[in-house]
Design a protein around this motif. Structure first.
Motif, mmCIF file in Angstrom:
data_model
loop_
_atom_site.group_PDB
_atom_site.id
_atom_site.type_symbol
_atom_site.label_atom_id
_atom_site.label_comp_id
_atom_site.label_asym_id
_atom_site.label_seq_id
_atom_site.Cartn_x
_atom_site.Cartn_y
_atom_site.Cartn_z
ATOM 1 N N THR A 8 14.008 0.055 13.065
ATOM 2 C CA THR A 8 13.330 1.400 13.511
ATOM 3 C C THR A 8 13.892 2.416 12.568
ATOM 4 O O THR A 8 15.081 2.368 11.993
ATOM 5 C CB THR A 8 13.761 1.801 15.119
ATOM 6 O OG1 THR A 8 12.906 2.910 15.461
ATOM 7 C CG2 THR A 8 15.339 2.116 15.151
ATOM 8 N N VAL A 9 13.163 3.727 12.493
ATOM 9 C CA VAL A 9 13.568 5.014 11.863
ATOM 10 C C VAL A 9 13.937 5.870 12.773
ATOM 11 O O VAL A 9 13.374 6.384 13.733
ATOM 12 C CB VAL A 9 12.481 5.307 11.263
ATOM 13 C CG1 VAL A 9 12.910 6.700 10.203
ATOM 14 C CG2 VAL A 9 11.602 4.439 10.199
ATOM 15 N N PHE A 10 15.444 6.323 12.725
ATOM 16 C CA PHE A 10 15.899 7.306 13.698
ATOM 17 C C PHE A 10 16.020 8.596 13.391
ATOM 18 O O PHE A 10 16.030 9.469 14.305
ATOM 19 C CB PHE A 10 17.227 6.375 14.405
ATOM 20 C CG PHE A 10 18.358 6.603 13.224
ATOM 21 C CD1 PHE A 10 19.287 7.515 13.469
ATOM 22 C CD2 PHE A 10 18.065 5.424 12.196
ATOM 23 C CE1 PHE A 10 20.177 7.336 12.027
ATOM 24 C CE2 PHE A 10 19.103 5.449 11.269
ATOM 25 C CZ PHE A 10 20.284 6.417 11.431
ATOM 26 N N CYS A 11 16.272 8.670 12.059
ATOM 27 C CA CYS A 11 16.555 10.136 11.503
ATOM 28 C C CYS A 11 16.120 10.258 10.123
ATOM 29 O O CYS A 11 15.818 9.454 9.430
ATOM 30 C CB CYS A 11 18.155 10.644 11.938
ATOM 31 S SG CYS A 11 19.178 9.458 10.964
ATOM 32 N N VAL A 12 16.224 11.623 9.855
ATOM 33 C CA VAL A 12 15.540 11.955 8.522
ATOM 34 C C VAL A 12 16.390 13.251 7.950
ATOM 35 O O VAL A 12 16.871 14.089 8.829
ATOM 36 C CB VAL A 12 14.030 12.088 8.581
ATOM 37 C CG1 VAL A 12 13.798 13.436 9.372
ATOM 38 C CG2 VAL A 12 13.508 12.594 7.217
ATOM 39 N N SER A 13 16.467 13.253 6.633
ATOM 40 C CA SER A 13 17.312 14.445 5.899
ATOM 41 C C SER A 13 16.500 14.897 4.684
ATOM 42 O O SER A 13 16.352 13.861 3.695
ATOM 43 C CB SER A 13 18.555 14.225 5.734
ATOM 44 O OG SER A 13 19.284 15.319 5.086
ATOM 45 N N ALA A 14 16.186 15.888 4.449
ATOM 46 C CA ALA A 14 15.651 16.456 3.112
ATOM 47 C C ALA A 14 16.713 16.759 2.196
ATOM 48 O O ALA A 14 17.637 17.087 2.594
ATOM 49 C CB ALA A 14 14.714 17.766 3.511
ATOM 50 N N VAL A 15 16.157 16.264 1.019
ATOM 51 C CA VAL A 15 17.340 16.662 -0.109
ATOM 52 C C VAL A 15 16.911 18.039 -0.695
ATOM 53 O O VAL A 15 15.490 18.342 -1.022
ATOM 54 C CB VAL A 15 16.920 15.608 -1.482
ATOM 55 C CG1 VAL A 15 17.603 15.859 -2.485
ATOM 56 C CG2 VAL A 15 16.953 14.059 -1.026
ATOM 57 N N PRO A 16 17.837 18.821 -0.568
ATOM 58 C CA PRO A 16 17.897 20.251 -1.099
ATOM 59 C C PRO A 16 17.247 20.253 -2.510
ATOM 60 O O PRO A 16 17.641 19.552 -3.477
ATOM 61 C CB PRO A 16 19.281 20.823 -0.850
ATOM 62 C CG PRO A 16 20.122 19.535 -1.030
ATOM 63 C CD PRO A 16 19.361 18.483 -0.441
ATOM 64 N N CYS B 220 13.007 13.324 0.416
ATOM 65 C CA CYS B 220 14.035 13.340 1.705
ATOM 66 C C CYS B 220 14.291 11.802 1.730
ATOM 67 O O CYS B 220 13.840 10.838 1.049
ATOM 68 C CB CYS B 220 13.280 13.680 2.817
ATOM 69 S SG CYS B 220 11.779 12.568 3.483
ATOM 70 N N PHE B 221 15.180 11.400 2.842
ATOM 71 C CA PHE B 221 15.488 10.138 2.973
ATOM 72 C C PHE B 221 15.517 9.832 4.448
ATOM 73 O O PHE B 221 15.831 10.619 5.286
ATOM 74 C CB PHE B 221 17.163 9.858 2.717
ATOM 75 C CG PHE B 221 17.468 9.636 1.150
ATOM 76 C CD1 PHE B 221 17.279 8.332 0.531
ATOM 77 C CD2 PHE B 221 17.519 10.667 0.440
ATOM 78 C CE1 PHE B 221 17.609 8.067 -0.866
ATOM 79 C CE2 PHE B 221 17.790 10.496 -0.964
ATOM 80 C CZ PHE B 221 17.753 9.386 -1.436
ATOM 81 N N LEU B 222 14.756 8.811 4.806
ATOM 82 C CA LEU B 222 14.921 8.486 6.065
ATOM 83 C C LEU B 222 16.056 7.448 6.445
ATOM 84 O O LEU B 222 16.434 6.684 5.831
ATOM 85 C CB LEU B 222 13.611 7.456 6.431
ATOM 86 C CG LEU B 222 12.186 8.262 5.854
ATOM 87 C CD1 LEU B 222 10.847 7.104 5.806
ATOM 88 C CD2 LEU B 222 11.891 9.496 7.151
ATOM 89 N N GLY B 223 16.425 7.586 7.809
ATOM 90 C CA GLY B 223 17.306 6.929 8.152
ATOM 91 C C GLY B 223 16.853 5.581 8.889
ATOM 92 O O GLY B 223 16.349 6.050 10.014
ATOM 93 N N VAL B 224 16.922 4.377 8.547
ATOM 94 C CA VAL B 224 16.455 3.229 9.089
ATOM 95 C C VAL B 224 17.452 2.286 9.317
ATOM 96 O O VAL B 224 18.345 1.811 8.877
ATOM 97 C CB VAL B 224 15.429 2.548 7.946
ATOM 98 C CG1 VAL B 224 15.099 1.222 8.400
ATOM 99 C CG2 VAL B 224 14.458 3.358 7.433
ATOM 100 N N LYS B 225 17.401 1.655 10.728
ATOM 101 C CA LYS B 225 18.430 1.024 11.406
ATOM 102 C C LYS B 225 17.726 -0.359 11.468
ATOM 103 O O LYS B 225 16.606 -0.465 11.794
ATOM 104 C CB LYS B 225 18.550 1.285 12.676
ATOM 105 C CG LYS B 225 19.633 2.362 12.794
ATOM 106 C CD LYS B 225 20.375 2.807 14.085
ATOM 107 C CE LYS B 225 21.522 3.694 14.094
ATOM 108 N NZ LYS B 225 22.097 3.867 15.232
ATOM 109 N N ILE B 226 18.616 -1.479 10.750
ATOM 110 C CA ILE B 226 18.166 -2.821 10.785
ATOM 111 C C ILE B 226 19.257 -3.608 11.449
ATOM 112 O O ILE B 226 20.451 -3.603 11.130
ATOM 113 C CB ILE B 226 17.867 -3.401 9.261
ATOM 114 C CG1 ILE B 226 16.511 -2.664 8.898
ATOM 115 C CG2 ILE B 226 17.482 -4.901 9.561
ATOM 116 C CD1 ILE B 226 16.343 -3.048 7.386
#
Length: 294
Positions: free
Chosen positions: A111-119, A131-137
């Motif tokens: 699942t994809v739970f969080c996200v953060s933009a690269v400044p 940006c990077f997506l926080g993906v949990k496996i």
């Protein structure tokens, strides 16, 4: 509420309380600023996105099909919304509140739970990772890059951008490193190369960090939900690292905001695009505080 002034002689911001807003929120879990100075909110309980102006007046609402948890708005003014319960990601135009694209992960263990933009990746779409997506496996977290505005969450372990386990939020310092909040813990972690070793940054005066953002000086802000405060961190080893290539070591500069300034169970925080205002999702997602940056 008291005005919080910057410490003389230090290059850092002070804060002046402007007000707060509450539009009968269910629970706000994510916040981000658009290029036009508006603020976008995720209401997890009511399953909608709320666009407000710089003072919190509602401009638009958009119902979504699952619980939105986290969001980020890139330098190109493209928004990414994570919906972990349905394993989906929404790509939107945040100021027009228009859904541009939706991605669903069919793997039940992912699942994809969080996200953060690269400044500071520029206004135009380019080859930069926006940006990077926080993906949990299987419970372990990876940072998956969004490149050329393309979203791909297959073959994630092969990308080898490891964040850690039990991550609830992360903040990209740059394309190669990130800071993370860990569920149930009283510390944050620093990951310089999207892999091991993951360094622990202990903060004795913080209880249950929930979100991380940064200002235009490069200072890091961390919300303490259990301690009712906001910490400001600096990279004390940056000059040495540039010379000797040593690891970064984030240190607490100060606690610019705490319960005396109305901070109570903060959930998330962000600056607006020109860093003139700081917004803090407060009271476990029930209200949003606004501070002028001085």
């Amino acid at each position: 509420m008291a005005q919080v002034l910057a410490v003389p002689g230090d290059v850092r911001h002070g804060f002046s309380y402007i007000g707060q807003f509450n539009h009968d929120f269910g629970r706000i879990t994510g916040i981000a600023a658009t290029i036009k100075g508006n603020i976008l909110l995720c209401d997890y309980v009511k399953k909608n996105l709320i666009l407000v102006d710089h003072l919190g007046i509602v401009l638009r609402k958009l119902d979504v099909d699952s619980e939105p948890y986290d969001l980020a708005i890139t330098s190109q003014n493209i928004g990414y919304i994570t919906q972990p319960n349905s394993r989906t990601i929404l790509q939107i135009d945040p100021d027009r509140m228009m859904i541009l694209f939706k991605v669903t992960c069919n793997e039940l263990s992912t699942t994809v739970f969080c996200v953060s933009a690269v400044p500071n990746t520029g206004r135009n779409l380019s080859g930069n990772v926006s940006c990077f997506l926080g993906v949990k496996i299987h419970g372990f977290s990876y940072g998956v890059p969004v490149n050329h505005d393309q979203i791909c969450i297959t073959d994630v372990p092969k990308n080898d951008r490891k964040i850690g386990s039990c991550v609830v939020r992360f903040h990209t310092v740059n394309e190669h490193s990130c800071l993370s909040c860990i569920g149930g813990q009283n510390y944050i972690t620093f990951n310089e190369t999207w892999g091991y070793p993951i360094k622990t940054c202990n903060i004795a005066t913080m209880d249950t960090p929930t979100d991380i953002c940064s200002d235009d000086y490069g200072h890091i802000y961390v919300s303490g939900q259990g301690s009712n405060n906001i910490h400001r961190l600096t990279d004390a080893m940056e000059k040495m690292r540039k010379i000797f290539y040593r690891e970064q070591d984030y240190k607490v500069l100060d606690i610019p905001l705490d319960s005396h300034h109305g901070i109570k169970e903060p959930v998330a925080l962000c600056f607006n695009q020109d860093y003139s205002k700081l917004y803090i999702v407060n009271e476990w997602g029930k209200s949003v505080l606004i501070f002028d940056v001085i």
